[in-house]
Design a protein around this motif. Sequence first.
Motif, PDB file in Angstrom:
ATOM      1  N   LEU A 155      17.791  56.255  -0.583  1.00  0.00           N
ATOM      2  CA  LEU A 155      18.337  54.903  -0.559  1.00  0.00           C
ATOM      3  C   LEU A 155      19.979  55.006   0.203  1.00  0.00           C
ATOM      4  O   LEU A 155      20.773  55.926  -0.255  1.00  0.00           O
ATOM      5  CB  LEU A 155      18.289  54.275  -1.850  1.00  0.00           C
ATOM      6  CG  LEU A 155      17.119  53.978  -2.435  1.00  0.00           C
ATOM      7  CD1 LEU A 155      17.257  53.067  -3.651  1.00  0.00           C
ATOM      8  CD2 LEU A 155      16.097  53.213  -1.395  1.00  0.00           C
TER       9      LEU A 155
ATOM     10  N   GLN B 129      20.932  49.582   0.489  1.00  0.00           N
ATOM     11  CA  GLN B 129      19.646  49.495  -0.110  1.00  0.00           C
ATOM     12  C   GLN B 129      19.575  49.588  -1.544  1.00  0.00           C
ATOM     13  O   GLN B 129      19.000  48.609  -2.299  1.00  0.00           O
ATOM     14  CB  GLN B 129      18.738  50.581   0.471  1.00  0.00           C
ATOM     15  CG  GLN B 129      18.186  50.341   1.778  1.00  0.00           C
ATOM     16  CD  GLN B 129      17.574  51.579   2.412  1.00  0.00           C
ATOM     17  OE1 GLN B 129      17.640  52.742   1.935  1.00  0.00           O
ATOM     18  NE2 GLN B 129      16.485  51.353   3.444  1.00  0.00           N
TER      19      GLN B 129
ATOM     20  N   THR C  39      13.921  45.869   2.912  1.00  0.00           N
ATOM     21  CA  THR C  39      14.090  46.860   1.861  1.00  0.00           C
ATOM     22  C   THR C  39      13.125  46.775   0.919  1.00  0.00           C
ATOM     23  O   THR C  39      12.630  47.760   0.205  1.00  0.00           O
ATOM     24  CB  THR C  39      15.642  46.504   1.256  1.00  0.00           C
ATOM     25  OG1 THR C  39      16.526  47.021   2.238  1.00  0.00           O
ATOM     26  CG2 THR C  39      15.867  47.667   0.182  1.00  0.00           C
TER      27      THR C  39
ATOM     28  N   ASN D 262      10.002  49.064  -1.378  1.00  0.00           N
ATOM     29  CA  ASN D 262      10.798  49.588  -2.698  1.00  0.00           C
ATOM     30  C   ASN D 262       9.938  50.494  -3.397  1.00  0.00           C
ATOM     31  O   ASN D 262       8.543  50.035  -3.562  1.00  0.00           O
ATOM     32  CB  ASN D 262      10.718  48.190  -3.585  1.00  0.00           C
ATOM     33  CG  ASN D 262      10.909  48.269  -5.215  1.00  0.00           C
ATOM     34  OD1 ASN D 262      11.690  49.396  -5.533  1.00  0.00           O
ATOM     35  ND2 ASN D 262      10.533  47.395  -5.925  1.00  0.00           N
TER      36      ASN D 262
END
Length: 200
Positions: free
Chosen positions: A101, A105, A142, A146
């Motif tokens: 990430l 994010q 984003t 996930n």
Amino acid sequence: MVINMFYRHIFPTSFGYAGILFQTRPFLVKRILLPHWNKAGLLARTASCSEKKRAGFTQDLSPCPKEEVPGECLRLSANIQAYFRGKPIKTNWTFLDITGLTPLQHSVLEAVADVAYGEVKTYSEIAAEIGRPRAARFVGTTLASNPFPVLIPCHRIIRADGSAGGFSGGTNLKERLLTLERRLFCTHRRPCSGLQHRVE
């Protein structure tokens, strides 16, 4: 030399079969797989190149023998099973692999993790919380990828018009999860006015 192994752990829930993709030494969760009504379908998803790429694997995933499943993984799967029966689950960042990430994010997921059980927020509200009030679309993008759904409750983020919005597990599952949480939220005699989403 420590050899890292990558495994999948599939388990039943009241919503179907769910899964955890993880590495060992140290134990890290790479991805949570949302429930699928059919175990074979979920296994096929773990074998797909796209799923392995999203989880950061470059090799095939093997089922972890029951006697070798790490205790942390068993506890996590038990917590996920309890969640789908209507029990809140807490986000524990200790075992979540966030190396893929970006800082922005990560900030989105942190903000979403703070949205309490039985509550919802909009994409715009999350964007404002991370200091990027015009980045609602970035928030949505984003959350669409996930890696830890349920643990990072992206299903609690809805559109400004009150509709559910997108979800990696599909809109129907998102609305079912919101309904599940609302039911328990109201059972505990807390105000339900904070739930503004529409469930047809």
